[in-house]
Structure formats: structure tokens, C-alpha cells
Design an enzyme around this catalytic site. Structure first.
Site, PDB file in Angstrom:
ATOM      1  N   TYR B 168       1.318  -1.041   0.073  1.00 10.60           N
ATOM      2  CA  TYR B 168       0.245   0.016  -0.353  1.00 10.60           C
ATOM      3  C   TYR B 168       0.969   1.013  -0.012  1.00 10.60           C
ATOM      4  CZ  TYR B 168      -3.931   3.252   0.916  1.00 10.60           C
ATOM      5  OH  TYR B 168      -4.362   4.172   1.205  1.00 10.60           O
ATOM      6  N   ARG B 298       3.689   4.954  15.601  1.00 12.63           N
ATOM      7  CA  ARG B 298       3.180   5.445  16.290  1.00 12.63           C
ATOM      8  C   ARG B 298       3.069   7.201  16.034  1.00 12.63           C
ATOM      9  NH1 ARG B 298       9.678   4.327  17.266  1.00 12.63           N
ATOM     10  NH2 ARG B 298       9.235   5.362  15.374  1.00 12.63           N
TER      11      ARG B 298
END
Lengths: 346, 346
Positions: B168, B298
């Protein structure tokens, strides 16, 4: 080139070769050396090439070899049925196909991207159908203009995905992604080599790389072109070392593994390379400076710890020796009145 | 769905709509809102979708609209001749097609890559033939797991090109590269939006995104799943804001320009989002923690200075308001005895 060889035989008295290699891009600089090395190893080679930037003359010495065959094809297009029918006999698929120098791969960026992504996918499909092992030649360009030195394989790179080099850099990154997805899914065994600058005989004199540029300019007595101030660094690997690394990687038992850098960690500035070429050719031509191209990397040096560890590989040919052989080859090429490529009917 | 509308007329008495939009992925979450907004603006919409991860039910309200038409098609395959014949009337091509949630796009990584690269190329060809403007919805995933915060468009990203998200992330980076190459060559006018997390009605309840996951789990009284410790941050943009941004970008006079981030810079931890969902739904369900997926970012927060500057755009809908509307929509969806999608014949 289309002649009866043992590659053409169906069942019959001919001894079937143990290893049939498909080498996409086999007429290119590194590809042609790989084809020869595989033949010398006693294997069979089916060379697939569109002759877009590669040179049929690179294959002249292999023409007529009983275990060699050339098929002219652009891998961005569906593979010829004749090739896919050979799948049961194919044991190795090597993808070395793509224009690799910026001026050439930027001529048709859409084609460059499709060669890397669609072409790689076609070859992965072939390897899957053949239950063959697949090796992708990726590139140090996946690191872009790197911010760490030297570059190890876990460095994620510093690539502009919007610039004029992206068709190649991102194309190769996408090709790696595809290959590892095939590997993870168990569709085929994959190997990915990230090739750093390589030089040697069979380079295209006109493809705009720094080694071939400088040597050819020196041999012709032309001005020598340095882009930028020449302080940017490169690391140059002689082609025989590179081919040995690729063959070691293909045969290594490292399934499900990561990409492997192949290159020479001996880093030098372009100005230092220039010094070597000036000394070797004895040219008195002057040096001209031109602006650095967009996104040109400032430094490039491979960390080859992994190749050392998993393949026991390291380059052996010193620069002086490699440059001398390369100069001799270019001198012979330039001396030949006409390019001999025209005689090769692929 | 195939009925006579003004999109089907050739030359004749029907007034030709001023703007014909091709919206690939128009049955998806953001795509369906875009289709509706374009119709509300008085334009015509041809929605192209393979219904792989998108939902035909998202288009229920548009079915029968005289300026709307649906064509079921997978853009990784050559475009239907019926569509390419319409090129002279097409004014805008929007590419919102690709499974966008990791569990779904990882089901068939080869298809994900081909959708992004080959599919984008098919639509760029169409835009070129149509002399239409082209907009690619790229993604904040081109920044990977970013090392700088917030992310501005000139950040080159921190993407693993070998991991399970690469099909992706690298597919979108390659799609951007292709689009900008078309733009540089003057083949078509291109716009590239990098979309950050977006939420709202029409999300797939099962696509594994954090907003839909938590809301649906809360509404069903299921355990609420937090990946990792929930300290990772996200920034959530309500879908009406996103669609306004995309439409502003498509119409903006910024040819040859760079990609534009679209998203909400209001960064929060996943735990903070959880708090909002708990408060809004009043669920008493307990929270379970699961390991973070590989390469999960994150932190993620867009720098939207460029969108602000060149489009005068910024998100307007506060999280509380957006979450309330989203919860209400999911509640109605879950309450419906059977999915209504089956009734839609694309």
C-alpha cells in the site's frame, strides 16, 4: 539468433540441462556478464531483453552457444506464450531489466515505472509457475539521497517520491515490495540485491554514468564533465565482483530473508575518480563543471556486512585494475569504426 | 442501476452537463461522500468501483439520480471501452480507488500494488485523453512511521519497502511518482492529496480502523480493542471536511505543484479517542490490549500549512460533533436487521 539449440528441444535424446536460467535484461551491462558466467558454470540461459538501453553487441560472444538463447521482449508486456510454456524447465529467474541511468530512464518515466512494477510482477508470476527461485536486482537508489553513511539494509531511505528520479527509485522500491510479498506468501523463493555503482566492460558509452562518461571523454580528448564541485562521493564495484555476488545470493540458503547490499565500500569523491582517469589515460583535456542534477545523491557507500556474513562475499578487484580493464575495453569500442550491434538479429 | 440518464445521451436535445466527473472508488467511504457533494454542486458523476472493500449501500441515496451513474470495474484492469469513448466529455478524474485498511489491503498485496500503480496509470491515461484534470488521493502512509512531527509535504518519509504494509505505502508512493511525471510532461494537470485519518458515516464497520472498531465494539457491547498501550497518536478528520479539501484542491489553480496534506492537525492518543467513545456510548465493556501490528506508525499528525495557504482550507468539524454523527450512523447501520447492500445491482 533464433536457431536450434538444446533449449528448443522437447523430449528427446538431448540431455536436459540441470539449470535453466531466465535472465531478463541479459543484454545489459551487468546482465551480459551474468549470462556468460552462468554459461561458464555449465547452465543454460534464456536471455530476455527489449534492447531499449542494453546492447545486443554485449551478447556477441554468446551468440551460437548451444546453451544460450535470446528472446527479444519487453517485460512490461505480458510474457510470450513460448516462454511461459517453458516454465516446468525453468529453475532460476533473474530480473536485471530496466534502464538504469537517469537520462535514459527519465526519457519515458511511465515505461520505467511499468518495467519495474508490472515487469517484475510478470517475472514473479513466471517464477511462481515454474517453482523457480527469483532474484530482483534492486538498487542503492532505494536509499535516495541518504542521511546515514554507510547505508545498511535496514535504512529506510531518503527518496523523493515526487521528483524526476522517482520513476526509477520508487519503481524499484515497489518491485521490492512485490517480491517480498510473493516470498511471505510462499508463492516463490525471492532474493533481492541492492546494487551499488558498478563499472566495467560492456557499459553503454552513452548512458551518462560518471565512470563511462569520464573514460570516454578522456579517450576522445573531449572536455571532462564534473557535475557539481566533484566532492560528492561514490563507491565503484567492478562487474566481475558484482556478478559473483549476485550468483552467491541466488544460491544462498536464506529464504524469507531481507535485501542484501552488493557493492564496493571503498568510497571516493568524484574528483578522486577523475584523478585516476586522468592518470590512466594521460589526457590533457580540461575539466568543465555543470550543475548537479535534481535529487543527485551527495554520498553513497554500501554497508556490506550482511553480504559478508550470509554470502561470505566481498569485492576483490582493486579500482586501479578494474579501471584499466574498463579503459582498455572502451578504447577498443571507440576504435571500432562502426558499432557492431547492427549485426545481431534478436 | 443501468438506466437511461443524461450521461447516456449522445448528441441530442439534452443539455450537456458542464462537468463530468469520473470518481474511481466512488462507492468507498470518502468516495461516496465526494460523489454526493459533486452532484449537490450540480455536476455529473460517473462512479467506477469494483466493490472489493467499498459498499454499494453507500450509493443507495444516489441511485436513480439523473446525473449519477455507476459502472462496476476494477481499475487495475484496462478501462471499459464504454468509458474511454466518453473521454471527450470528461472534465475531472478522481482516483480514490484502493482498499485502505491494512487487514484488507494485505489480503491480496499484489492486487493492492497493481490497483495503485496500474490502476492509477489507467486513470492518468484517461485524463490525458480527456484533457481532464486528475486528482490522486494519496495517503499519510507515504510518510511511513515518521521521524518528524508534524509531517510536512517535503518530508521524504520513513517507509519500509520490504514489510507487509509496503504494497500500500509503496504503491501510493509509486502512484504519486507516476502522477507527477504526467504533470511534468504536460500530459495532464495533476493534483495529489495526502489524506490523513478520516472518519464519519459510510465507513466500513469491518475494515479494522480505530474509529470504526471502537465505536462498533462499544455499540455492540463487545470488548474494546486497543493495539499496543494506546499511547500512539492519530489525528482524525471528519469526512465532510476532507471532501471539501479534495474539491478545493481539484479546482485550485496550482499546476505543477506539490502534494498537499489534508487532515486534521488535532493530535490525540488512541487512549484519548477511547475516552471520547466510552463517554459517547456509555458502554461498560472492558478494554483489551493486543500487540501493535508490524510497522504501525507511532505518531501521525499533518502539517496543513500548505493546504491552508494554497486552498484556504482547514477542517471545521470538532471531534465531539463528528464522533456523535458517526456513532449515530453506526447505530442505525447495526440496528438494520440485514445489510441493505445486496439490493444494489451495480
Amino acid at each position: 539468433m533464433r536457431k536450434q539449440t538444446d533449449l528448443d528441444h522437447g523430449p528427446g535424446p538431448t540431455i536436459r540441462p540441470l539449470a535453466l536460467n531466465v535472465v531478463a535484461g541479459g543484454a545489459g551491462f551487468i546482465g551480459s556478464h551474468l549470462c556468460r558466467a552462468l554459461l561458464e558454470k555449465g547452465e543454460s540461459v534464456l536471455c530476455l531483453d527489449n534492447l531499449q538501453t542494453s546492447r545486443a553487441s554485449n551478447l556477441r560472444a554468446l551468440e551460437g552457444h548451444p546453451r544460450f538463447r535470446f528472446m527479444r521482449h519487453d517485460i512490461s508486456q505480458p510474457l510470450p506464450a513460448e516462454l511461459t510454456r517453458m516454465a516446468p524447465r525453468i529453475t532460476r529467474v533473474w530480473n536485471l531489466a530496466c534502464a538504469a541511468s537517469p537520462p535514459l530512464y527519465q526519457q519515458n518515466p511511465e515505461h520505467t515505472m511499468m518495467t519495474n512494477v508490472v515487469g517484475t510482477n510478470h517475472l514473479l508470476h513466471l517464477a511462481e509457475a515454474a517453482k523457480a527461485r527469483f532474484l530482483l536486482t534492486s538498487t542503492s537508489e532505494v536509499y535516495g539521497d541518504p542521511e546515514i553513511h554507510p547505508q545498511a539494509e535496514d535504512y529506510r531511505g531518503h527518496v523523493s517520491c515526487t521528483g524526476p528520479r522517482a520513476c526509477y527509485d520508487e519503481g524499484k522500491r515497489a518491485a521490492e515490495a512485490l517480491a517480498f510479498d510473493y516470498g511471505r506468501a510462499g508463492r516463490t523463493q525471492v532474493r533481492v540485491a541492492r546494487i551499488f555503482n558498478t563499472y566495467g566492460p560492456n557499459m553503454d558509452p552513452n548512458d551518462g554514468r560518471v565512470v563511462s562518461n569520464l573514460i570516454c571523454q578522456a579517450l576522445r580528448g573531449d572536455e571532462l564533465t564534473i557535475y557539481g564541485d566533484g566532492s560528492q562521493t561514490r563507491s565503484f564495484c567492478y562487474v566481475s565482483d558484482m556478478v559473483a555476488g549476485l550468483m552467491a545470493l541466488m544460491e544462498a540458503d536464506i529464504d524469507g530473508s531481507d535485501p542484501v547490499n552488493l557493492g564496493n565500500p571503498d568510497e571516493m569523491t568524484v574528483n578522486e575518480l577523475l584523478g585516476h582517469v586522468l592518470a590512466l589515460t594521460g589526457t590533457a583535456a580540461r575539466v568543465v563543471h555543470r550543475p548537479l542534477p535534481v535529487d543527485d545523491p551527495r554520498r553513497r557507500r554500501p554497508d556490506i556486512s550482511r553480504a559478508n556474513e550470509v554470502l561470505g562475499w566481498a569485492p576483490k578487484v582493486p579500482l586501479a585494475e578494474g579501471l584499466e580493464a574498463t579503459c582498455a575495453w572502451f578504447a577498443a569500442e571507440l576504435a571500432a569504426a562502426k558499432p557492431a550491434a547492427a549485426g545481431f538479429a534478436g
